[in-house]
Write a protein that holds these residues in place. Structure first.
Motif, PDB file in Angstrom:
ATOM      1  N   TRP A   1     -27.799  48.607   3.132  1.00 17.99           N
ATOM      2  CA  TRP A   1     -28.921  49.133   4.437  1.00 17.99           C
ATOM      3  C   TRP A   1     -27.892  50.758   4.903  1.00 17.99           C
ATOM      4  O   TRP A   1     -26.802  49.990   4.996  1.00 17.99           O
ATOM      5  CB  TRP A   1     -29.270  48.379   5.845  1.00 17.99           C
ATOM      6  CG  TRP A   1     -30.060  47.259   5.059  1.00 17.99           C
ATOM      7  CD1 TRP A   1     -30.251  45.984   5.269  1.00 17.99           C
ATOM      8  CD2 TRP A   1     -31.469  47.971   6.453  1.00 17.99           C
ATOM      9  NE1 TRP A   1     -31.738  45.812   5.333  1.00 17.99           N
ATOM     10  CE2 TRP A   1     -32.451  46.346   5.958  1.00 17.99           C
ATOM     11  CE3 TRP A   1     -32.138  48.726   6.984  1.00 17.99           C
ATOM     12  CZ2 TRP A   1     -33.662  46.653   5.939  1.00 17.99           C
ATOM     13  CZ3 TRP A   1     -33.204  48.963   6.982  1.00 17.99           C
ATOM     14  CH2 TRP A   1     -34.329  47.337   6.754  1.00 17.99           C
ATOM     15  N   THR A   2     -28.511  51.949   4.901  1.00 19.22           N
ATOM     16  CA  THR A   2     -27.067  52.354   5.878  1.00 19.22           C
ATOM     17  C   THR A   2     -27.879  52.735   7.047  1.00 19.22           C
ATOM     18  O   THR A   2     -28.965  52.678   7.374  1.00 19.22           O
ATOM     19  CB  THR A   2     -27.982  53.919   4.824  1.00 19.22           C
ATOM     20  OG1 THR A   2     -27.979  53.800   3.858  1.00 19.22           O
ATOM     21  CG2 THR A   2     -27.486  55.435   5.564  1.00 19.22           C
ATOM     22  N   TYR A   3     -26.665  52.711   8.116  1.00 21.01           N
ATOM     23  CA  TYR A   3     -26.997  52.548   9.753  1.00 21.01           C
ATOM     24  C   TYR A   3     -25.755  52.997   9.807  1.00 21.01           C
ATOM     25  O   TYR A   3     -24.461  53.627   9.421  1.00 21.01           O
ATOM     26  CB  TYR A   3     -27.383  51.128   9.947  1.00 21.01           C
ATOM     27  CG  TYR A   3     -25.489  50.367   9.863  1.00 21.01           C
ATOM     28  CD1 TYR A   3     -24.794  50.245  10.331  1.00 21.01           C
ATOM     29  CD2 TYR A   3     -25.701  49.461   8.413  1.00 21.01           C
ATOM     30  CE1 TYR A   3     -23.586  49.892  10.122  1.00 21.01           C
ATOM     31  CE2 TYR A   3     -24.437  49.208   7.693  1.00 21.01           C
ATOM     32  CZ  TYR A   3     -23.407  48.806   8.969  1.00 21.01           C
ATOM     33  OH  TYR A   3     -22.820  48.972   8.035  1.00 21.01           O
ATOM     34  N   THR A   4     -26.060  53.201  11.408  1.00 23.73           N
ATOM     35  CA  THR A   4     -25.322  53.935  12.443  1.00 23.73           C
ATOM     36  C   THR A   4     -24.125  53.368  13.185  1.00 23.73           C
ATOM     37  O   THR A   4     -25.422  52.170  13.856  1.00 23.73           O
ATOM     38  CB  THR A   4     -26.154  55.218  13.432  1.00 23.73           C
ATOM     39  OG1 THR A   4     -26.282  56.211  12.382  1.00 23.73           O
ATOM     40  CG2 THR A   4     -24.766  55.722  14.417  1.00 23.73           C
TER      41      THR A   4
ATOM     42  N   SER B   1     -30.586  54.414  13.213  1.00 27.52           N
ATOM     43  CA  SER B   1     -30.685  54.587  12.877  1.00 27.52           C
ATOM     44  C   SER B   1     -30.313  53.816  11.192  1.00 27.52           C
ATOM     45  O   SER B   1     -30.530  54.743   9.888  1.00 27.52           O
ATOM     46  CB  SER B   1     -30.318  55.811  12.056  1.00 27.52           C
ATOM     47  OG  SER B   1     -30.288  56.713  13.323  1.00 27.52           O
ATOM     48  N   GLN B   2     -31.262  52.483  11.449  1.00 23.09           N
ATOM     49  CA  GLN B   2     -30.844  51.872   9.649  1.00 23.09           C
ATOM     50  C   GLN B   2     -32.292  51.699   9.440  1.00 23.09           C
ATOM     51  O   GLN B   2     -33.136  52.036   9.262  1.00 23.09           O
ATOM     52  CB  GLN B   2     -30.667  50.276   9.985  1.00 23.09           C
ATOM     53  CG  GLN B   2     -32.235  49.728  11.021  1.00 23.09           C
ATOM     54  CD  GLN B   2     -31.829  49.673  12.765  1.00 23.09           C
ATOM     55  OE1 GLN B   2     -31.288  50.695  13.373  1.00 23.09           O
ATOM     56  NE2 GLN B   2     -32.816  48.876  13.094  1.00 23.09           N
TER      57      GLN B   2
END
Length: 277
Positions: free
Chosen positions: A36-39, A47-48
């Motif tokens: 997963w890409t996330y903040t 913002s995952q």
């Protein structure tokens, strides 16, 4: 040698089996992870999303001709900018094979590392529920002029759909004519289309990528019908024709004057071990 069940690349120039008899990628561990890409915030994440990723496959060719044939299939899609699909059993994901880095050559044998771009960030499979109209056979039976994969009959209409997964899913709707301004409510959201679907034809709605709405007549003529979709005030408005469908047992209602198929694109971040290995 342990292998990945029925793993293949399906491209516009053909299909390449990655599970033998001339090309093996073993257990294909390189494509089996997830990310997963996330903040990262103070005490949570935001913002995952699951983005496209790059992966490597250790491949063994048992034929030089097989290596050339595979390269042709892979490069055709890359050059055209049209992704193929990696398929493992019932699961698939759009993909490119963009590089090969050979490490061993012995007679007809070649060992190499293939670089694969997994474009969807998730694997998907389809699950379809049929919803039948509450009409007599003379209206909705074998008198359809268009060949469907099954025959309508006066069954009781299904009123629920079991939606798999853990998050809202994209879907495909096929609404069979005759249907006038068909509308369907699923999980409280109204899916409505301001169009008449002729007898023997159907309306296709697909949200697996960019939303598509097409009207197909009984003689196979296809026309764009995107503007017929009621989009309300956007996603979450309760009247958005492309609203992803949430998981769980969901209520389905419509006026029973037409039949339709609801296909869910069940998505998982990682290629499931229990149904594909």
């Amino acid at each position: 040698m342990p292998t990945a069940t029925n793993l293949a690349y399906e491209g516009s120039a053909g299909t390449v089996s990655l599970d033998g008899p001339l090309l093996y990628v073993g257990t294909a561990l390189g494509i089996r992870g997830r990310k997963w890409t996330y903040t990262l915030g103070r005490r949570n994440i935001s913002s995952q999303v699951r983005q496209a990723t790059e992966a490597s496959l250790s491949a063994k060719f048992l034929s030089l001709q097989a290596a050339d044939d595979a390269r042709t299939v892979f490069d055709t899609d890359v050059a055209a900018g049209t992704p193929g699909k990696l398929v493992s059993g019932e699961w698939s994901q759009r993909a490119y094979v963009v590089a090969s880095s050979p490490s061993t050559r012995y007679h007809e044998y070649v060992s190499t590392s293939l670089t694969v771009l997994l474009l969807d960030g998730s694997w998907s499979r389809t699950e379809t529920t049929h919803f039948y109209p509450s009409q007599n056979v003379s209206d909705y039976g074998k008198q359809y002029t268009y060949g469907y994969p099954y025959d309508y009959a006066p069954y009781s209409s299904a009123r629920t759909a079991v939606i798999p997964g853990t998050e809202p899913n994209p879907f495909r709707l096929v609404i069979y004519g005759r249907a006038v301004s068909p509308s369907i409510t699923i999980a409280g959201n109204l899916y409505q289309f301001d169009i008449s679907v002729p007898s023997g034809g159907y309306l296709l709605v697909d949200t697996s990528d960019d939303p598509v709405v097409q009207l197909v007549t009984a003689d196979g003529i296809v026309s764009d019908a995107f503007d017929s979709a009621n989009r309300g005030s956007g996603e979450g408005s309760g009247e958005y024709a492309f609203q992803p469908i949430p998981p769980g047992m969901q209520l389905v209602s419509w006026d029973d004057s037409f039949g339709f198929d609801l296909t869910i694109y069940h998505q998982e971040s990682e290629l499931p071990w229990t149904s594909s290995s």
